[in-house]
Design a protein around this motif. Structure first.
Motif, PDB file in Angstrom:
ATOM      1  N   GLY A   1      11.628  85.911 -50.193  1.00  0.00           N
ATOM      2  CA  GLY A   1      10.464  86.782 -50.286  1.00  0.00           C
ATOM      3  C   GLY A   1      10.357  87.555 -51.575  1.00  0.00           C
ATOM      4  N   VAL A   2      11.073  87.102 -52.619  1.00  0.00           N
ATOM      5  CA  VAL A   2      11.028  87.818 -53.899  1.00  0.00           C
ATOM      6  C   VAL A   2      10.171  87.092 -54.931  1.00  0.00           C
ATOM      7  CG1 VAL A   2      13.226  88.966 -53.524  1.00  0.00           C
ATOM      8  CG2 VAL A   2      13.198  86.742 -54.658  1.00  0.00           C
ATOM      9  N   GLY A   3       9.414  86.116 -54.470  1.00  0.00           N
ATOM     10  CA  GLY A   3       8.512  85.387 -55.342  1.00  0.00           C
ATOM     11  C   GLY A   3       7.689  84.404 -54.544  1.00  0.00           C
TER      12      GLY A   3
ATOM     13  N   ARG B   1      11.638  94.106 -52.044  1.00  0.00           N
ATOM     14  CA  ARG B   1      12.637  93.096 -51.654  1.00  0.00           C
ATOM     15  C   ARG B   1      13.481  92.664 -52.844  1.00  0.00           C
ATOM     16  NH1 ARG B   1       8.295  91.291 -48.120  1.00  0.00           N
ATOM     17  NH2 ARG B   1       7.527  89.851 -49.726  1.00  0.00           N
TER      18      ARG B   1
ATOM     19  N   PRO C   1      10.660  90.484 -59.336  1.00  0.00           N
ATOM     20  CA  PRO C   1       9.977  89.404 -58.626  1.00  0.00           C
ATOM     21  C   PRO C   1       9.862  88.197 -59.563  1.00  0.00           C
ATOM     22  CG  PRO C   1       8.872  91.482 -58.241  1.00  0.00           C
ATOM     23  CD  PRO C   1       9.897  91.742 -59.317  1.00  0.00           C
TER      24      PRO C   1
ATOM     25  N   TYR D   1      11.517  81.838 -52.914  1.00  0.00           N
ATOM     26  CA  TYR D   1      10.401  81.936 -51.969  1.00  0.00           C
ATOM     27  C   TYR D   1      10.890  82.348 -50.578  1.00  0.00           C
ATOM     28  CZ  TYR D   1       6.372  80.449 -49.158  1.00  0.00           C
ATOM     29  OH  TYR D   1       5.320  80.407 -48.276  1.00  0.00           O
TER      30      TYR D   1
ATOM     31  N   GLN E   1       2.819  92.708 -55.809  1.00  0.00           N
ATOM     32  CA  GLN E   1       2.728  93.451 -54.553  1.00  0.00           C
ATOM     33  C   GLN E   1       3.945  94.360 -54.397  1.00  0.00           C
ATOM     34  OE1 GLN E   1       1.132  90.939 -51.080  1.00  0.00           O
ATOM     35  NE2 GLN E   1       1.930  89.392 -52.496  1.00  0.00           N
TER      36      GLN E   1
ATOM     37  N   GLU F   1       5.628  95.383 -51.841  1.00  0.00           N
ATOM     38  CA  GLU F   1       6.660  94.922 -50.905  1.00  0.00           C
ATOM     39  C   GLU F   1       7.530  93.824 -51.516  1.00  0.00           C
ATOM     40  OE1 GLU F   1       2.691  93.025 -49.505  1.00  0.00           O
ATOM     41  OE2 GLU F   1       3.403  94.876 -50.434  1.00  0.00           O
ATOM     42  N   VAL F   2       6.955  93.028 -52.419  1.00  0.00           N
ATOM     43  CA  VAL F   2       7.750  91.996 -53.098  1.00  0.00           C
ATOM     44  C   VAL F   2       8.739  92.651 -54.053  1.00  0.00           C
ATOM     45  CG1 VAL F   2       7.661  89.983 -54.617  1.00  0.00           C
ATOM     46  CG2 VAL F   2       5.891  90.306 -52.882  1.00  0.00           C
ATOM     47  N   LYS F   3       8.275  93.656 -54.784  1.00  0.00           N
ATOM     48  CA  LYS F   3       9.165  94.399 -55.672  1.00  0.00           C
ATOM     49  C   LYS F   3      10.286  95.066 -54.878  1.00  0.00           C
ATOM     50  CE  LYS F   3      10.678  96.414 -59.412  1.00  0.00           C
ATOM     51  NZ  LYS F   3      11.347  95.651 -60.494  1.00  0.00           N
TER      52      LYS F   3
ATOM     53  N   PHE G   1       0.867  87.817 -56.546  1.00  0.00           N
ATOM     54  CA  PHE G   1       1.864  87.885 -55.466  1.00  0.00           C
ATOM     55  C   PHE G   1       3.047  88.747 -55.897  1.00  0.00           C
ATOM     56  CE2 PHE G   1       5.598  86.604 -53.157  1.00  0.00           C
ATOM     57  CZ  PHE G   1       5.155  86.356 -51.866  1.00  0.00           C
ATOM     58  N   MET G   2       3.535  88.529 -57.110  1.00  0.00           N
ATOM     59  CA  MET G   2       4.704  89.265 -57.580  1.00  0.00           C
ATOM     60  C   MET G   2       4.438  90.748 -57.736  1.00  0.00           C
ATOM     61  SD  MET G   2       6.564  86.774 -60.361  1.00  0.00           S
ATOM     62  CE  MET G   2       5.163  86.695 -61.480  1.00  0.00           C
TER      63      MET G   2
END
Length: 428
Positions: A344-346, A375, A323, A341, A369, A371-373, A366-367
């Motif tokens: 959805g990876v940051g 993606r 992320p 952005y 989370q 679900e971000v990891k 945010f990073m």
């Protein structure tokens, strides 16, 4: 190997790269793939990257410096082997101005390679004019940049054409063919899964995937870094590369306080901007990195990365499945921040002028989370599936005017001409 490759003769190819380390590294991957095919390759770039180029097994020639020395270096046989070199094709990135003029004078094909969008499109604005809000102005932004560059360089380019290349000057204020790449075969070195090819880019333009050089294979990290990494969970990397910092101490305080707020371990890369240069008695969860460390070794061991958004650093973070928070300073960095952005990876990019403890802490959370990891890992898998260098070789071969290649034998002094031009421009 594609059918077009099988019919291409072995050539002497000059690669001209102006830019930062992140600009040079992808060309090394391409140069090595060209050499694997059997081409003879010389890569000309800034002297500070001599070691990098040579360590990759590619012939190096400097751009800039004393013109007399450069001309001798670029026109004489190889000082070690005694082999002569006559370029039959040129590969260049857009900042290597003078490329069109030299190719014209020498009668050889020119192919543009780059890591940043430079071909006019209605899909997004020019990376150097990122804040255009209306789609009608997107395509026009590329034309404006070409005109501004031409106005700034036409005197130097015409001097080069007249005094060194025996070509007629170009006097039109709007005749931007010498700096534009719209009429040239162009290969972009990023993943089409990250930034797809716009519908209005025609057959002259290819997007081949990221072109990576695995520097981490030979890297021997400092023992203190290895031991620190083993003491806890994966850290967040924070570094801004070669970007200058107006107030390094203030930026350092923001970084350290954000790490404290989020309870994260962090690797703070001092870079050229002097981040954390004067930091003393930092917490045990902070490692101050003051030596060069290949991103392909470091990033896979990090849980997330925060950086300036250079094309090369962004690519390394995506490949590692990290992320990413981009803190843009200038140029194409805002573009990559927006793409990170959108994928959805940051979080949304944080311009350096707006960087604060609050904004950076929020970005870090945010990073982190899951679900971000997830993606980011999906993007990494798709990026790793690309063989950008092999596709770049195919692209280069596909656009070659094969019947005319024998005319390239007349090329004798391409590096001398371009190096002398670079000296004239830099001295002005």
């Amino acid at each position: 190997m594609s059918d077009c490759n099988q019919s291409v003769p072995k050539l002497s190819i000059a690669i001209l790269v102006v830019g930062t380390r992140g600009d040079v590294q992808p060309f090394l991957a391409v140069a090595r793939k060209l050499q694997e095919y059997g081409h003879c390759v010389r890569l000309a770039t800034h002297s500070e990257f001599s070691g990098l180029v040579k360590s990759a097994g590619v012939d190096f020639y400097p751009l800039g410096g004393d013109p007399r020395v450069i001309v001798e270096a670029c026109t004489h046989p190889d000082p070690i082997t005694g082999d002569s070199f006559r370029a039959q094709a040129i590969i260049a990135n857009p900042p290597a101005y003078g490329r069109v003029d030299v190719a014209e004078a020498l009668g050889v094909p020119l192919h543009i390679f780059f890591t940043v969008p430079w071909t006019p499109t209605c899909a997004f604005p020019h990376p150097f004019i990122p804040h255009i809000s209306h789609r009608a102005g997107y395509w026009l932004s590329y034309v404006i940049v070409d005109i501004l560059i031409w106005w700034g360089l036409r005197g130097h380019l015409n001097k080069l054409r007249k005094n060194k290349l025996n070509l007629s000057p170009i006097n039109g204020l709007l005749d931007t063919n010498q700096v534009s790449i719209s009429h040239l075969p162009t290969t972009y070195m990023w993943s089409p899964r990250v930034l797809p090819k716009p519908n209005d880019w025609g057959p002259l333009v290819d997007i081949v995937g990221y072109c990576f050089v695995d520097l981490g294979i030979k890297y021997e990290p400092p023992q203190e870094l290895v031991e620190w990494m083993q003491k806890g969970v994966a850290p967040i990397y924070i570094g801004f590369g070669s970007m200058p910092l107006k107030n390094p101490e203030n930026t350092t305080n923001i970084v350290l306080e954000a790490l404290k707020n989020t309870g994260q371990r962090g690797i703070v890369d001092r870079g050229w901007g002097g981040l954390a240069t004067h930091a003393q008695d930092v917490a045990e969860n902070i490692f101050l990195l003051s030596t060069d460390c290949p991103h392909d070794w470091l990033f896979p061991q990090c849980c997330a990365v925060v950086h300036h958004g250079g094309a090369g650093t962004t690519a390394a973070g995506l490949k590692a499945g990290c992320p990413t928070t981009i803190v843009p300073f200038c140029g194409d960095q805002s573009l990559w921040g927006a793409i990170i952005y959108e994928r959805g990876v940051g979080p949304a990019p944080i311009p350096i002028a707006h960087l604060s403890v609050e904004s950076l802490s929020k970005a870090m959370r945010f990073m982190l989370q899951p679900e971000v990891k997830s993606r980011a890992v999906d993007v990494a898998i798709s990026v790793r599936d690309d063989d950008g260098a092999a596709a770049a070789l195919d692209s280069f071969h596909r656009h070659l005017p094969l019947p005319n290649l024998e005319q390239g034998d007349q090329v004798q002094t391409i590096f001398g001409y371009l190096a002398r031009f670079c000296c004239l421009f830099c001295a002005s």
